[in-house]
Enzyme design. Sequence first.
Site, PDB file in Angstrom:
ATOM      1  N   CYS A   1       0.908  -1.179  -0.041  1.00 14.40           N
ATOM      2  CA  CYS A   1       0.259   0.280  -0.001  1.00 14.40           C
ATOM      3  C   CYS A   1       0.705   1.264   0.020  1.00 14.40           C
ATOM      4  O   CYS A   1       1.973   1.397   0.845  1.00 14.40           O
ATOM      5  CB  CYS A   1      -0.883  -0.065   1.137  1.00 14.40           C
ATOM      6  SG  CYS A   1      -1.805   1.473   1.582  1.00 14.40           S
TER       7      CYS A   1
ATOM      8  N   HIS B   1       3.609  -8.835  12.970  1.00 11.36           N
ATOM      9  CA  HIS B   1       2.782  -8.398  11.901  1.00 11.36           C
ATOM     10  C   HIS B   1       3.452  -8.437  10.804  1.00 11.36           C
ATOM     11  O   HIS B   1       4.749  -7.738  10.702  1.00 11.36           O
ATOM     12  CB  HIS B   1       1.997  -7.509  12.403  1.00 11.36           C
ATOM     13  CG  HIS B   1       1.012  -6.923  11.275  1.00 11.36           C
ATOM     14  ND1 HIS B   1       1.222  -6.413   9.999  1.00 11.36           N
ATOM     15  CD2 HIS B   1      -0.436  -7.401  11.342  1.00 11.36           C
ATOM     16  CE1 HIS B   1       0.056  -6.331   9.366  1.00 11.36           C
ATOM     17  NE2 HIS B   1      -1.106  -6.733  10.209  1.00 11.36           N
TER      18      HIS B   1
ATOM     19  N   GLU C   1       3.220  -6.210   8.316  1.00 16.78           N
ATOM     20  CA  GLU C   1       3.816  -4.625   7.866  1.00 16.78           C
ATOM     21  C   GLU C   1       4.929  -4.363   8.878  1.00 16.78           C
ATOM     22  O   GLU C   1       5.794  -3.688   8.482  1.00 16.78           O
ATOM     23  CB  GLU C   1       2.293  -3.757   8.486  1.00 16.78           C
ATOM     24  CG  GLU C   1       2.770  -2.349   8.299  1.00 16.78           C
ATOM     25  CD  GLU C   1       1.866  -1.548   8.466  1.00 16.78           C
ATOM     26  OE1 GLU C   1       0.619  -1.674   8.339  1.00 16.78           O
ATOM     27  OE2 GLU C   1       1.948  -0.338   8.945  1.00 16.78           O
TER      28      GLU C   1
ATOM     29  N   SER D   1      -5.211  -7.002  11.665  1.00 18.24           N
ATOM     30  CA  SER D   1      -4.976  -6.059  12.686  1.00 18.24           C
ATOM     31  C   SER D   1      -6.129  -5.196  13.019  1.00 18.24           C
ATOM     32  O   SER D   1      -6.949  -4.842  14.023  1.00 18.24           O
ATOM     33  CB  SER D   1      -3.548  -5.379  12.662  1.00 18.24           C
ATOM     34  OG  SER D   1      -3.405  -4.282  13.556  1.00 18.24           O
TER      35      SER D   1
HETATM   36  S1  SF4 Z   1      -5.439  -0.225   5.985  1.00 15.97           S
HETATM   37 FE1  SF4 Z   1      -3.206  -0.592   5.235  1.00 15.97          FE
HETATM   38  S2  SF4 Z   1      -3.664  -1.344   3.029  1.00 15.97           S
HETATM   39 FE2  SF4 Z   1      -5.648  -0.027   3.656  1.00 15.97          FE
HETATM   40  S3  SF4 Z   1      -5.058   2.051   3.465  1.00 15.97           S
HETATM   41 FE3  SF4 Z   1      -4.572   1.937   5.328  1.00 15.97          FE
HETATM   42  S4  SF4 Z   1      -2.348   1.314   5.242  1.00 15.97           S
HETATM   43 FE4  SF4 Z   1      -3.339   0.923   3.275  1.00 15.97          FE
END
Ligand code: SF4
Length: 363
Positions: A127, A155, A157, A255
């Site tokens: 993302c 996690h 991320e 999460s």
């Molecule tokens: S939840 Fe994660 S994938 Fe969705 S906009 Fe936020 S950072 Fe991006």
Amino acid sequence: MMATHPFLAGGPARQQDKDIVNVEAAQKPKLTVRLCEPRGFCAGVDRAIQIVVLALKKYGAPVYVRHEIVHNKYVVEGLRNMGAVFVKELDNIPDDGQPVVFSAHGVPKSVPAEAERREMLYLDATCPLVSKVHKQAMRHVRLGRHVLLVGHRGHPEVIGTMGQLPEGTVHLIETEEDVAAFEPVDADALGFVTQTTLSVDDTAGILAALGAKFPNLQAPSSESICYATTNRQDAVKAAAAGTDLFLIVGAPNSSNSRRLVEVAERAGAARALLVQGRAEVPIDDVSGGQTLGMSAGASAPEILTDDILNALRERFDVTLELVQTAVEDENFPVMRAIRDVPLTQDDMAFVNGQARLAPQRVA
Ligand code: SF4
């Protein structure tokens, strides 16, 4: 703001059918459902799924996907049925020239480096808001700061963000106790970033503790918790008070979905539950006259929320109230390599159903 949801609009055209429905409705116990808006897919999740779909259209099967593209089994199964092959590591992929997609959560730098070494065709579905956190963390390091990453150990991320930084330049903070225990080499050379999907309220507590202990701690240039996390938590907060049960559609390893359950309980829901689909809804615990809250995590497809609403309507005469706290129009375009492939509503129907258009890129 509350309004009747379009889900209830329409209905049978013939008067005779309307009468049947009205009789049935009169016999069913009444149930109020407060449906949160925004809920469900965020722009980053939508983009990641589109990338796999478009890669399958352009390159054919198999398209390899490293880890779950987003944290939702329904999505993973749907893509698997189209020809995606999910793998744990690049080692599990043969040198067959087919592309590999990296998940929306981001990956350590070593992963694209390995893909390049093997001359693999890779599409990075990280993302853009996660990539922004990577850049903020790298900036701290460039400026000579040790990075404090507020997030959940293990996690993907967090693994991806830590994997952007040189060994020994980052420390994970999960709780206020971690703040108390952390002793830096130089308290005047610290910067923080956070995971994008944390609880806004819990994180505020941790950041307050960090700020009190390290007055020269440097913040990232902008908020790390993303718009989608904040908006979904705000809507749940607005809807929760007085609900007998609050359903959050989402996966146990998501999460942001788990945070929504906590937010609902703290904001006044008598009980909050994470459900992956209609089979997990404790429908026998729901009685007529009650008020239910509903939302969905950023990786939960709308088709699952619709299906649960249908299950409730089979048993109850449902009055739907939309609790809307924000309007989202974010849209993250896919990478140039697959932008020439048309995306149709049918391509995304497995997650969106037929009732909703996917954002902007749908032809
Ligand atoms: S939840 Fe994660 S994938 Fe969705 S906009 Fe936020 S950072 Fe991006």
